[in-house]
Design a protein around this motif. Sequence first.
Motif, short mmCIF file in Angstrom:
data_model
loop_
_atom_site.label_atom_id
_atom_site.label_comp_id
_atom_site.label_asym_id
_atom_site.label_seq_id
_atom_site.Cartn_x
_atom_site.Cartn_y
_atom_site.Cartn_z
N LEU A 1 -27.04 16.28 -4.18
CA LEU A 1 -28.25 16.96 -3.72
C LEU A 1 -29.20 17.22 -4.89
O LEU A 1 -30.41 17.01 -4.79
CB LEU A 1 -27.89 18.29 -3.05
N LYS A 2 -28.62 17.68 -5.99
CA LYS A 2 -29.43 17.97 -7.19
C LYS A 2 -30.10 16.70 -7.70
O LYS A 2 -31.30 16.69 -7.98
CB LYS A 2 -28.53 18.57 -8.27
N ASP A 3 -29.33 15.61 -7.80
CA ASP A 3 -29.88 14.35 -8.30
C ASP A 3 -30.93 13.79 -7.34
O ASP A 3 -31.98 13.28 -7.75
CB ASP A 3 -28.76 13.31 -8.48
N ALA A 4 -30.63 13.89 -6.03
CA ALA A 4 -31.56 13.36 -5.03
C ALA A 4 -32.88 14.12 -5.05
O ALA A 4 -33.96 13.54 -4.92
CB ALA A 4 -30.93 13.42 -3.65
N ALA A 5 -32.81 15.44 -5.21
CA ALA A 5 -34.02 16.26 -5.25
C ALA A 5 -34.85 15.91 -6.48
O ALA A 5 -36.09 15.87 -6.42
CB ALA A 5 -33.63 17.73 -5.26
N ALA A 6 -34.17 15.63 -7.58
CA ALA A 6 -34.88 15.32 -8.82
C ALA A 6 -35.51 13.93 -8.78
O ALA A 6 -36.63 13.73 -9.26
CB ALA A 6 -33.91 15.42 -10.01
N ALA B 1 -23.93 5.90 -2.01
CA ALA B 1 -22.97 6.96 -2.29
C ALA B 1 -23.58 8.34 -2.12
O ALA B 1 -22.90 9.29 -1.73
CB ALA B 1 -22.43 6.79 -3.72
N ALA B 2 -24.90 8.49 -2.42
CA ALA B 2 -25.55 9.80 -2.30
C ALA B 2 -25.58 10.24 -0.84
O ALA B 2 -25.28 11.40 -0.52
CB ALA B 2 -26.97 9.73 -2.86
N PHE B 3 -25.92 9.32 0.08
CA PHE B 3 -25.94 9.65 1.51
C PHE B 3 -24.55 10.06 1.97
O PHE B 3 -24.39 11.05 2.69
CB PHE B 3 -26.43 8.44 2.31
N ALA C 1 -18.50 20.01 -4.26
CA ALA C 1 -19.08 19.79 -5.60
C ALA C 1 -19.84 18.48 -5.65
O ALA C 1 -20.94 18.39 -6.20
CB ALA C 1 -17.98 19.81 -6.65
N SER C 2 -19.25 17.42 -5.05
CA SER C 2 -19.89 16.11 -5.03
C SER C 2 -21.21 16.17 -4.26
O SER C 2 -22.22 15.61 -4.69
CB SER C 2 -18.95 15.08 -4.40
N GLY C 3 -21.18 16.84 -3.10
CA GLY C 3 -22.38 16.94 -2.29
C GLY C 3 -23.50 17.70 -3.00
O GLY C 3 -24.66 17.28 -2.97
N VAL C 4 -23.16 18.81 -3.64
CA VAL C 4 -24.15 19.60 -4.37
C VAL C 4 -24.70 18.80 -5.56
O VAL C 4 -25.91 18.82 -5.83
CB VAL C 4 -23.53 20.92 -4.86
#
Length: 291
Positions: free
Chosen positions: A218-223, A41-43, A212-215
């Motif tokens: 992105l935040k979760d993926a970076a963390a 889902a993140a991709f 909003a979903s993408g941002v």
Amino acid sequence: MSWFQSLVLGLVQGLTEFLPVSSSAHLRLTAAFAGWDDPGAAFTAITQLGTEAAVLIYFRKDVGRILSAWFRSLTDKAMRRDHDAQMGWLVIVGSIPIGVLGVTLKDQIEGPFRDLRVTATMLIVMGIVIGIADRLAARDESGGRHRAAKQRKGLEDLNTRDGLLYGVCQAMALVPGVSRSGATISGGLFMGYSRAAAARYSFLLAMPAVLASGVFELKDAAAEGHVSWGPTVFATIIAFAVGYAVIAWFMKFISHKSFMPFVWYRIVLGFVIIGLVGTDVLSPHAAESSG
């Protein structure tokens, strides 16, 4: 994820995001058929930033006009009667359902909802729904022996109730196989809007939710560091370029063509998936992504 995989998945995202066939379903299916890990889902959310950038550029005049009128309406009471200012508020109202459900159902979206049996069922069910909506619109537009053609509503007729109903339809796309454009456009057709008006509002309504979903992803993926950034960014750029071309084609297509080719495609694909899962050719469950 390899660069070749990101190329293919970026093409798939761009080709299917704006068509009523479900981009999330096709990303999941492409990976399953190729024997790759589920991109996850993140991709999907991050690559949708590319396709939404295409929407922003294609509808830049609409977006600029709506944003300008909306901001002015915050301080100028007279502007609150302006159609573009009202559109800004209606997009906000319509984004509430998917925002609430997206956060509430996050674990299900990333887990059980990605089961191929769920995807196949949604492809078929929503295909039938889109087909019925399309036939109703065609009947109104063409009339008949004993009835005159009926004028369908345009975006100038949009009100709060319809904006919220559009939002509920959009929220259904959290389940792979539904299709954001398919759900919102068919919802608009059932409410009496023209194909062009329903599609235009569908694209405008998607912007806040997808961005909003993408941002958020992105935040979760970076963390968490579980995304292959190079291939993912590459896929996002591919999705942007292909998505822009698809929007231009689709907006011309819907002005005088039926949705039935997409309806039959969805139904056939759904039954093919059910057959492949039933014969153990495909596993219904996503493989764990290795990043």
